[in-house]
Design a protein around this motif. Structure first.
Motif, PDB file in Angstrom:
ATOM      1  N   MET A   1       0.843  -1.185   0.000  1.00 48.07           N
ATOM      2  CA  MET A   1       0.000   0.000   0.000  1.00 48.07           C
ATOM      3  C   MET A   1       0.881   1.239   0.000  1.00 48.07           C
ATOM      4  N   ASN A   2       0.556   2.211  -0.814  1.00 49.19           N
ATOM      5  CA  ASN A   2       1.305   3.460  -0.884  1.00 49.19           C
ATOM      6  C   ASN A   2       1.004   4.336   0.316  1.00 49.19           C
ATOM      7  N   SER A   3       2.036   5.086   0.730  1.00 47.18           N
ATOM      8  CA  SER A   3       1.838   5.995   1.859  1.00 47.18           C
ATOM      9  C   SER A   3       2.643   7.275   1.658  1.00 47.18           C
ATOM     10  N   ILE A   4       2.249   8.289   2.404  1.00 45.67           N
ATOM     11  CA  ILE A   4       2.930   9.578   2.418  1.00 45.67           C
ATOM     12  C   ILE A   4       3.119   9.951   3.878  1.00 45.67           C
ATOM     13  N   ARG A   5       4.303  10.464   4.214  1.00 44.85           N
ATOM     14  CA  ARG A   5       4.521  11.021   5.556  1.00 44.85           C
ATOM     15  C   ARG A   5       4.150  12.497   5.491  1.00 44.85           C
ATOM     16  N   ILE A   6       3.209  12.874   6.335  1.00 43.51           N
ATOM     17  CA  ILE A   6       2.751  14.259   6.384  1.00 43.51           C
ATOM     18  C   ILE A   6       2.926  14.739   7.815  1.00 43.51           C
ATOM     19  N   ASN A   7       3.736  15.764   7.968  1.00 45.29           N
ATOM     20  CA  ASN A   7       4.006  16.331   9.299  1.00 45.29           C
ATOM     21  C   ASN A   7       4.419  15.244  10.290  1.00 45.29           C
ATOM     22  N   LYS A   8       5.273  14.337   9.803  1.00 49.39           N
ATOM     23  CA  LYS A   8       5.889  13.260  10.591  1.00 49.39           C
ATOM     24  C   LYS A   8       4.939  12.119  10.948  1.00 49.39           C
ATOM     25  N   LYS A   9       3.764  12.094  10.313  1.00 48.99           N
ATOM     26  CA  LYS A   9       2.839  10.979  10.497  1.00 48.99           C
ATOM     27  C   LYS A   9       2.611  10.306   9.148  1.00 48.99           C
ATOM     28  N   LYS A  10       2.490   8.986   9.188  1.00 46.96           N
ATOM     29  CA  LYS A  10       2.319   8.216   7.961  1.00 46.96           C
ATOM     30  C   LYS A  10       0.827   8.084   7.633  1.00 46.96           C
ATOM     31  N   TYR A  11       0.485   8.358   6.367  1.00 47.24           N
ATOM     32  CA  TYR A  11      -0.896   8.251   5.893  1.00 47.24           C
ATOM     33  C   TYR A  11      -0.940   7.327   4.694  1.00 47.24           C
ATOM     34  N   THR A  12      -1.906   6.428   4.683  1.00 48.53           N
ATOM     35  CA  THR A  12      -2.119   5.542   3.551  1.00 48.53           C
ATOM     36  C   THR A  12      -2.798   6.324   2.442  1.00 48.53           C
ATOM     37  N   VAL A  13      -2.323   6.114   1.234  1.00 48.56           N
ATOM     38  CA  VAL A  13      -2.894   6.786   0.070  1.00 48.56           C
ATOM     39  C   VAL A  13      -3.917   5.855  -0.554  1.00 48.56           C
ATOM     40  N   ASP A  14      -5.180   6.222  -0.399  1.00 50.29           N
ATOM     41  CA  ASP A  14      -6.254   5.405  -0.951  1.00 50.29           C
ATOM     42  C   ASP A  14      -7.140   6.255  -1.860  1.00 50.29           C
ATOM     43  N   VAL A  15      -6.473   7.107  -2.654  1.00 48.19           N
ATOM     44  CA  VAL A  15      -7.176   7.979  -3.593  1.00 48.19           C
ATOM     45  C   VAL A  15      -6.536   7.837  -4.965  1.00 48.19           C
ATOM     46  N   ASP A  16      -7.170   8.410  -5.955  1.00 50.85           N
ATOM     47  CA  ASP A  16      -6.619   8.441  -7.314  1.00 50.85           C
ATOM     48  C   ASP A  16      -5.260   9.131  -7.272  1.00 50.85           C
ATOM     49  N   SER A  17      -4.250   8.514  -7.817  1.00 47.22           N
ATOM     50  CA  SER A  17      -2.889   9.064  -7.763  1.00 47.22           C
ATOM     51  C   SER A  17      -2.746  10.367  -8.533  1.00 47.22           C
ATOM     52  N   LEU A  22      -3.133  18.992  -2.726  1.00 42.98           N
ATOM     53  CA  LEU A  22      -3.935  19.913  -1.924  1.00 42.98           C
ATOM     54  C   LEU A  22      -5.218  19.267  -1.426  1.00 42.98           C
ATOM     55  N   TRP A  23      -5.928  18.594  -2.325  1.00 38.73           N
ATOM     56  CA  TRP A  23      -7.220  18.003  -1.941  1.00 38.73           C
ATOM     57  C   TRP A  23      -7.029  16.784  -1.049  1.00 38.73           C
ATOM     58  N   PHE A  24      -5.950  16.057  -1.241  1.00 41.87           N
ATOM     59  CA  PHE A  24      -5.660  14.950  -0.325  1.00 41.87           C
ATOM     60  C   PHE A  24      -5.418  15.499   1.074  1.00 41.87           C
ATOM     61  N   LEU A  25      -4.611  16.560   1.176  1.00 40.80           N
ATOM     62  CA  LEU A  25      -4.321  17.159   2.489  1.00 40.80           C
ATOM     63  C   LEU A  25      -5.590  17.683   3.157  1.00 40.80           C
ATOM     64  N   ARG A  26      -6.384  18.411   2.420  1.00 44.34           N
ATOM     65  CA  ARG A  26      -7.569  19.059   2.997  1.00 44.34           C
ATOM     66  C   ARG A  26      -8.721  18.073   3.238  1.00 44.34           C
ATOM     67  N   ASP A  27      -9.059  17.310   2.208  1.00 41.26           N
ATOM     68  CA  ASP A  27     -10.276  16.494   2.270  1.00 41.26           C
ATOM     69  C   ASP A  27     -10.082  15.111   2.864  1.00 41.26           C
ATOM     70  N   HIS A  28      -8.884  14.565   2.770  1.00 40.66           N
ATOM     71  CA  HIS A  28      -8.664  13.200   3.254  1.00 40.66           C
ATOM     72  C   HIS A  28      -7.854  13.139   4.537  1.00 40.66           C
ATOM     73  N   VAL A  29      -6.992  14.121   4.749  1.00 37.24           N
ATOM     74  CA  VAL A  29      -6.185  14.143   5.969  1.00 37.24           C
ATOM     75  C   VAL A  29      -6.760  15.140   6.985  1.00 37.24           C
ATOM     76  N   GLY A  30      -7.512  16.131   6.502  1.00 36.39           N
ATOM     77  CA  GLY A  30      -8.137  17.107   7.401  1.00 36.39           C
ATOM     78  C   GLY A  30      -7.244  18.281   7.772  1.00 36.39           C
ATOM     79  N   LEU A  31      -6.178  18.500   6.996  1.00 35.46           N
ATOM     80  CA  LEU A  31      -5.279  19.626   7.247  1.00 35.46           C
ATOM     81  C   LEU A  31      -5.708  20.784   6.347  1.00 35.46           C
ATOM     82  N   THR A  32      -6.423  21.731   6.904  1.00 37.10           N
ATOM     83  CA  THR A  32      -7.024  22.797   6.113  1.00 37.10           C
ATOM     84  C   THR A  32      -6.240  24.107   6.140  1.00 37.10           C
ATOM     85  N   GLY A  33      -5.049  24.112   6.727  1.00 33.61           N
ATOM     86  CA  GLY A  33      -4.235  25.320   6.732  1.00 33.61           C
ATOM     87  C   GLY A  33      -3.721  25.681   5.358  1.00 33.61           C
ATOM     88  N   THR A  34      -3.498  24.693   4.519  1.00 37.75           N
ATOM     89  CA  THR A  34      -3.062  24.919   3.142  1.00 37.75           C
ATOM     90  C   THR A  34      -4.294  25.324   2.341  1.00 37.75           C
TER      91      THR A  34
END
Length: 154
Positions: A1-17, A22-34
């Motif tokens: 499974m693909n993953s991305i480290r965001i702000n030192k936490k690992k997140y599984t990528v389960d979206v269209d590559s 931006l939308w992965f960060l905001r809509d799937h991870v919940g980081l809305t500062g960007t």
């Protein structure tokens, strides 16, 4: 499974590559500062760091970030005490504040690469970040102040 480290936490990528990061960060991870500004990499509101490089997350595909480290404005400093964040408050840079996450993230790369920037260095590095409120002189002042804070923390 693909993953991305965001702000030192690992997140599984389960979206269209092909999805913009931006939308992965905001809509799937919940980081809305960007923020979403233009969607075509022209305004700089969406700047994040990808393996230390400032990138426009509105046009950076998720697939480019897989296996890499992303830092957002939320991850720049655990307690909001990065020299740029402190200087931004002290100089009272924001008016509407919409562009400032991207401004700060771009400035952070500048200060890492040029710890003692000139006005011209700042103008060149920040040219791609648009502020509709026109706080450019305060942004420059805050970057200079942050450079001094960094030296003191040294």
């Amino acid at each position: 499974m693909n993953s991305i480290r965001i702000n030192k936490k690992k997140y599984t990528v389960d979206v269209d590559s092909e999805m913009p990061l931006l939308w992965f960060l905001r809509d799937h991870v919940g980081l809305t500062g960007t923020k979403y500004g233009c969607g075509v990499a022209q305004c700089g509101a969406c700047v994040v760091h990808l393996d230390g490089e400032a990138v426009r997350s509105c046009v950076t595909k998720v697939k480019r970030a897989v296996g890499k480290e992303v830092i957002t404005i939320e991850g720049l400093s655990e307690h909001g005490d990065h020299p740029l964040q402190l200087a931004w408050k002290d100089v009272d840079v924001p008016q509407c504040g919409y562009c400032h996450a991207g401004q700060i993230m771009s400035a952070a790369v500048l200060l890492r690469e040029r710890p003692n920037p000139t006005d011209q260095d700042i103008d060149d590095a920040m040219a791609g970040n648009i502020c509709r409120c026109g706080t450019y002189s305060r942004i420059r002042k805050a970057i200079h102040q942050a450079a001094e804070l960094q030296k003191q923390k040294g």
